[in-house]
Motif scaffolding. Structure first.
Motif, PDB file in Angstrom:
ATOM      1  N   ARG A 192      -9.362  40.385  37.005  1.00 14.38           N
ATOM      2  CA  ARG A 192      -8.235  41.030  37.690  1.00 14.38           C
ATOM      3  C   ARG A 192      -7.242  39.964  38.130  1.00 14.38           C
ATOM      4  NH1 ARG A 192      -6.760  46.589  38.278  1.00 14.38           N
ATOM      5  NH2 ARG A 192      -5.307  46.728  40.033  1.00 14.38           N
ATOM      6  N   PHE A 193      -5.977  40.213  37.836  1.00 12.91           N
ATOM      7  CA  PHE A 193      -4.933  39.333  38.371  1.00 12.91           C
ATOM      8  C   PHE A 193      -4.559  39.845  39.750  1.00 12.91           C
ATOM      9  CE2 PHE A 193      -4.581  38.462  33.861  1.00 12.91           C
ATOM     10  CZ  PHE A 193      -4.366  37.092  33.844  1.00 12.91           C
ATOM     11  N   ASP A 230     -10.317  44.798  29.787  1.00 14.15           N
ATOM     12  CA  ASP A 230      -9.276  45.631  30.412  1.00 14.15           C
ATOM     13  C   ASP A 230      -8.495  44.925  31.525  1.00 14.15           C
ATOM     14  OD1 ASP A 230      -9.486  47.739  28.771  1.00 14.15           O
ATOM     15  OD2 ASP A 230     -10.544  49.077  30.168  1.00 14.15           O
ATOM     16  N   GLY A 231      -9.228  44.381  32.514  1.00 17.44           N
ATOM     17  CA  GLY A 231      -8.563  43.778  33.664  1.00 17.44           C
ATOM     18  C   GLY A 231      -7.691  42.585  33.282  1.00 17.44           C
ATOM     19  N   LYS A 247      -7.968  38.374  47.128  1.00 19.99           N
ATOM     20  CA  LYS A 247      -9.237  38.818  46.543  1.00 19.99           C
ATOM     21  C   LYS A 247      -9.148  40.316  46.234  1.00 19.99           C
ATOM     22  CE  LYS A 247     -14.198  38.835  47.489  1.00 19.99           C
ATOM     23  NZ  LYS A 247     -15.266  38.158  48.217  1.00 19.99           N
ATOM     24  N   PRO A 248      -9.409  40.715  45.011  1.00 16.91           N
ATOM     25  CA  PRO A 248      -9.229  42.135  44.647  1.00 16.91           C
ATOM     26  C   PRO A 248     -10.162  43.039  45.459  1.00 16.91           C
ATOM     27  CG  PRO A 248      -9.505  40.791  42.686  1.00 16.91           C
ATOM     28  CD  PRO A 248      -9.839  39.923  43.851  1.00 16.91           C
ATOM     29  N   ASN A 250      -3.637  33.195  39.207  1.00 13.59           N
ATOM     30  CA  ASN A 250      -3.924  34.426  39.964  1.00 13.59           C
ATOM     31  C   ASN A 250      -5.033  35.289  39.346  1.00 13.59           C
ATOM     32  OD1 ASN A 250      -1.854  33.949  41.910  1.00 13.59           O
ATOM     33  ND2 ASN A 250      -0.347  34.678  40.394  1.00 13.59           N
ATOM     34  N   LEU A 251      -5.816  34.695  38.457  1.00 12.47           N
ATOM     35  CA  LEU A 251      -6.886  35.487  37.844  1.00 12.47           C
ATOM     36  C   LEU A 251      -8.175  35.399  38.671  1.00 12.47           C
ATOM     37  CD1 LEU A 251      -7.805  37.290  35.495  1.00 12.47           C
ATOM     38  CD2 LEU A 251      -8.499  35.223  34.271  1.00 12.47           C
TER      39      LEU A 251
END
Lengths: 544, 544
Positions: free
Chosen positions: B176-177, B241-242, B181-182, B160-161
Motif C-alpha cells: 500500500r502506498f 493489487d495494492g 501507516k495504512p 511511500n510504499l
C-alpha cells in the motif's frame, strides 16, 4: 422445411440460428455427427441472440442441450422399465462422486494417476456397481499382461525355475524353467541360480514384495518421457516371458486369465498375441502352431467348464519394430496359421511403441498380400507427435480397411479419419488407464475419447495390460471412462452401448455374435435385477 | 457428381469411399469442417480397401492427407514469393526441433511444464524467430498480470510504499502506498511496515529473490488440484493489487505493459479489466470512470510515442463469483462507462475461476439487458468438468451472442457448440501456457486446440497472465501453439492466419481494423525480409 422451423419459437429467433439447428436435427437419425452446411449466412446479418425473449432463450438452450445428448454414444439405446430403475441408482452413485469432486477435486479419482487413485476407486460405491457389470468382451489384451501379479508370483514357486540376476544378485532380469542351469542368454548379461536360492538368500516375503513391484510399473507414477515409460513397460514383458513361455505354463496362464476376466464379468476376450515359440524343460522350442493349439485347447476347456463364457479369439500381433522383410514373414505366418485355425486366429495387428518403429505406410505392399479372410485390427494413433509419420498410421490403418483401431488416441486430431471411422463403422478401442500410465495424458477428464463420445464414433472400452498397473481386467477402465471421459449426464445407455459394442465390433462371426449376445444378455439382466433388488433391501435395512 | 468421381481413380476404388471423399471435398470451400452424410451405405458392402492397386492406394492416401491439410487453420492463406522463402527457413527450424524431440522426447519443450522448459525455449532457434514475429494483437490480457516481474520489483522501490507481512514478518501479503501507516485491512490479518524496513531487515537481494517468486506461480510446477492452482494464482493478484492500484502507478503500469508487449512485437492489446477504484496517497478512492480515463490517456500517449502501435481496448470483466444483483450492477456500470467511453470500453466478460462461481445461465436475464453496442467476450469452458453446469457456460456464451470465447478449453467436447462457433464466426482465444499452469492439461501436445486447428475453427493465440509464469507477453505461447498444438506440417500460413485473426476478431471497428492491418503488415513484411536476409548472411558467414 424441418419441424422446428414451423414452431413459433423459430419466428422469435434469428432465422439463421434456427436453420442451423434444423439442419443439425435433420441429419440426426442418419448420422448425427456430420452436419450439412449449405445455409447462406453473411457476417453482417443481425443475429444477436440476446434480442430473443426469455422464453425463446430457454427453449433454444434446451434444444441445444438435448441435441448434444441425443448425438452421443448410447443415445439410441432404449432402456427397459427395470433398467430405468437401475439407472437411477447408478446415476445417484455417479452424481455423488461427481459433486464431491467439483467441491474438492482432490477427491475425484479420474483426475489422478491410477497408482494414486486405485485404493480410493476400490472403495467407491460406483466402482462396486461397475465391477459387477457384465461388460461383454475385452477386445484389447496382450498375451502376457492379463493375469494378476499375485498369479505371476505364485508361478515363481513352481519347481525347476531358475532366475537370472544382475547387480550382485539384487536385480532379477529373467526367469527360465530348466532341469540344469540354463545356458540361454537373457536380454542382458546376468547370473543364473535356482529360484529357491534367491528366495533363501533374500527371504520369501522380501522376494514377494520385490516381484510385486517388478511385475508392474509401480511405483513410478511418472517418467521423464513417454519413451522412458515404454522402455520400463517393455522390460516387464521381457521379465515375464521366461516365466510364462514355458509350454506347460502357457496354457495354464491363459486359462487363469479367462478365469480372472470372467470374475471381473468379462465374458469374451480377444488376445493380441506375439505367438512366441514355447520352450520345454530341456530347452527345445515348439513350433508356433503349438502356441495357437494350446490357446485353442484352453478356450474350449474353459468354455466347457464355464458355460456363461463366450470364448476367445486371437489376433496375431507381432512387434512392429521390424523391416519390410519381417512384415512379409509375419504375413506368411499369419496366413498359414489362419488356414490351420480359421476359427481361432482371425486377425492381424502390429504392436510395440509406435513412435520408434517404422510407420504402417512402409509395409503397405506386404500387408495387402494378406488374404482378406484375415481382418486387420491395427494399433494406430497411440502417439502425441501430431502430423508425424507415426501419426499417419491412422490414415493407413483406415485405408488398409482396419476393422478397429487400437487406442486411436490421436484420431480426434484428424477430422477426416474420425469421420471415416464413423462412416465405415470402424471401432476405436479406448484404453484410458494404459494411455495415462504410458504418459499420453495425465488427467482422464482431458482424454480425447470424450470427443468420440460426443460424436458417437463407435468405441469400446478396454484395458490393454491391466496387470502391469494392478488394475482389474476391465472394471477400472470402465470406471474411468464412465466417470472421467463421458460427461456427468452419460448414464446406463452409455454402459449398455459400450458393452454391446464389444460384441458387435468383435471378430466373432454373425452366428457366434448371436450366441454371445444371448449369454451377455442373461448376465446383464441379472445385474440389473440385482441393482434394483439390493437398493430395495438396503432401503429396507435403513428403514429398520 | 463431383470431379473426383469422374477420375479413373474412383473406378478402381470402392464406390462408397470415393463418394465419401467427394462429399468432403464438395463442402470444402463453403465449410470444410462440416460434412454431409446422406450416402447410403450398408455394412455388408465389400469395401476392402486393400483390394485397390498400389497406385490407387497411393493416390487415395495423398488425397486423404491433402484434404486434412486443406481444411486446417491457415489453409486459405496465400504466401508471397518472399514469404515462401521465409517459410522454408522457419520450417527448417521447426522440423529440426521436432525431429530431435521424436528421437529424445526429453528435449521437446511442449511436452513439459513451462517452468521446466522456459530456459530451453529461450535458447531455441525457432523461438528466436517467433519472438520477432509481428503477432498482431494480444486479445486475452488482464489488468495486473501484464508487466514483467522485474518491473513489479522496481515498483517496490517507490517512496511511500508500505508492506504488510504475516508469519513474523516472513510472508508478504499486501502492499500500500501511504504517507502514514495504512489502516486498511488486507485480505488477511497482517502487520504493516515501511517497505524500506522490510528490505533492511531481510537484505535487498533476498527481498528481490523473494518477490521474484511471490509475484509468480514459481516454483510450483504442479498443485494437488486445479482448484489449488487457482487459489495460488488469485493470491498473486491480491498481492499485486495494492502496488498497482495506486492512482499514479496505474497509468504508468499500463504504459509499461504496452511497451513490453510492443517489444515482444505485439501491436495491439485488449484488456479484460476489473476496473478497480484507484486509491490516492491519502487513501481516498477515485471513481471508476477515472480508471477508464487513465487507460484512455495512456493509450493515446503510447500510440503518439510509438506510431507503429495500433492501440488498446478495454473489456469490462469483473469477477464472476457474485449473485444476480451483482451482475445487474455490473451491467449498469458497463452500460454507463461504454456511453462515456464508447471507443475505449467496448465489451463485457466475467472472470475468475469458472468452476467455483455461478454459471452464466443464472445471469441471463440480467445480461440480456446490456445494450447491444456492448459486445460479449465471455470466458467459457475453462474447465474439465464435462457436462457440468460450468461446462454449459459454453452453450450460454454462444446463445448470448458472444463474439469470442476466452480459453474455450472444453469446446471440443461439444460438437454442436464448436460447429456453431465456426458458423457464427466466434473466435476461440487459445492460451496454451495458462491452461498448463492452471492444470487443465500438462502436455501441450494434447491441448484440445489441435482439433480447432484441424477443423479450422477461428482461433487466436494469447497468453492470459504471462507475467505470473515469467513468460514473454506472447512469444512463448506462440511457440507452444506452433510447435506443440499445430502439427509438424503447419507452417507460416498458420502463423499468418492467427496473427491476422487477432485483428479480424478484435473489438476494433472496421475502419480501425483497416489501419491496424496496415500497421501490422508493414512490420510483418519487414520480419519476412529480415528472416530471408539473415539466412542469406548466415549462409555467407558459414561459406567464409
Amino acid at each position: 422445411m424441418c419441424q422446428l422451423m414451423r414452431r413459433p419459437l423459430c419466428r422469435s429467433l434469428p432465422k439463421c440460428i434456427c436453420q442451423f439447428f434444423c439442419k443439425y436435427s435433420e441429419t440426426k437419425c442418419s448420422d448425427p455427427g456430420l452436419i450439412q452446411s449449405d445455409i447462406t449466412w453473411t457476417p453482417s446479418m443481425d443475429y444477436h441472440l440476446r434480442k430473443s425473449s426469455p422464453e425463446a432463450y430457454k427453449k433454444l438452450r434446451k434444444i441445444a442441450k438435448t441435441f448434444s445428448r441425443s448425438t452421443a454414444v448410447g443415445s439410441f439405446i432404449e432402456l427397459t422399465a427395470q433398467e430405468h430403475k437401475a439407472n437411477q441408482i447408478i446415476m445417484k452413485a455417479k452424481k455423488a462422486e461427481y459433486s464431491t469432486g467439483i467441491l474438492d477435486p482432490e477427491k475425484f479419482a479420474p483426475g489422478y494417476h491410477i497408482f494414486q487413485a486405485l485404493p480410493k476407486i476400490n472403495e467407491s460405491a460406483l466402482f462396486k456397481i461397475l465391477a459387477k457389470m457384465p461388460k461383454g468382451g475385452a477386445l484389447t489384451t496382450h498375451d502376457t499382461s492379463m493375469c494378476s501379479t499375485e498369479y505371476l508370483i505364485q508361478l515363481t514357486y513352481r519347481e525347476n525355475l531358475w532366475v537370472c540376476t544382475r547387480k550382485e544378485g539384487c536385480k532379477v532380469v529373467a526367469f527360465r524353467f530348466s532341469k540344469e542351469k540354463p545356458t540361454i542368454k537373457a536380454y542382458r548379461e546376468c547370473n543364473w541360480e535356482p529360484m529357491e536360492a534367491l528366495r533363501e538368500r533374500r527371504g520369501d516375503e522380501n522376494v514377494r514384495k520385490y516381484l510385486n513391484r517388478r511385475f508392474s510399473m509401480y511405483p513410478l507414477g511418472s517418467f521423464s518421457s513417454n519413451n522412458e515409460a515404454w522402455r520400463h513397460f517393455m522390460h516387464i514383458f521381457d521379465l515375464v516371458d521366461g516365466l510364462v513361455q514355458y509350454a506347460p505354463i502357457w496354457g495354464e496362464y491363459f486359462y487363469n486369465a479367462m478365469k480372472e476376466f470372467l470374475a471381473d464379468n468379462v465374458q469374451y476376450m480377444e488376445v493380441r498375441t506375439l505367438l512366441p515359440q514355447l520352450y520345454c524343460l530341456d530347452g527345445t522350442l515348439l513350433p508356433v502352431s503349438e502356441t495357437v493349439q494350446i490357446y485353442k485347447d484352453q478356450i474350449n476347456k474353459f468354455v466347457k467348464d464355464h458355460p456363461n463364457f463366450i470364448g476367445a479369439k486371437l489376433i496375431y500381433a507381432p512387434l512392429r519394430n521390424v523391416d519390410r522383410a519381417g512384415v512379409a514373414k509375419y504375413v506368411k505366418t499369419c496366413s498359414e496359421l489362419n488356414e490351420q485355425f480359421p476359427d481361432v486366429l482371425v486377425g492381424f495387428d502390429l504392436v510395440g511403441q509406435e513412435d520408434v518403429g517404422l510407420p504402417l505406410v512402409d509395409f503397405v505392399e506386404e500387408l495387402v498380400k494378406m488374404p482378406t479372410r484375415v481382418k486387420f485390427y491395427f494399433h494406430a494413433g497411440q502417439t502425441n507427435w501430431s502430423g508425424s509419420e507415426v501419426d499417419a498410421n491412422l490414415v493407413d490403418a483406415v485405408l488398409l480397411g482396419t476393422k478397429r483401431i487400437g487406442h486411436g488416441y490421436a484420431v480426434t486430431k484428424h477430422p477426416l479419419i474420425m469421420a471415416l471411422a464413423k462412416y465405415l463403422d470402424i471401432c476405436i478401442e479406448v484404453c484410458p488407464i494404459s494411455n495415462q500410465v504410458l504418459q499420453l495424458g495425465q488427467d482422464i477428464r482431458s482424454h480425447p475419447a470424450s470427443l468420440l463420445y460426443a460424436r458417437n464414433v463407435p468405441i469400446i472400452i478396454s484395458s490393454g495390460s491391466p496387470s502391469y498397473w494392478h488394475a482389474a481386467p476391465l472394471s477400472h477402465d470402465m470406471y474411468m471412462a464412465f466417470l472421467g471421459i463421458a460427461p456427468i449426464n452419460a448414464d446406463l445407455k452409455f454402459l449398455k452401448r459400450v458393452a454391446k459394442n464389444s460384441i458387435a465390433y468383435s471378430t466373432l462371426s454373425d452366428e457366434e455374435k448371436s450366441i454371445a449376445f444371448l449369454k451377455w444378455k442373461e448376465m446383464w439382466n441379472k445385474w440389473i435385477d440385482d441393482i434394483v433388488k439390493n437398493e430395495g433391501s438396503e432401503h429396507k435395512e435403513s428403514v429398520k
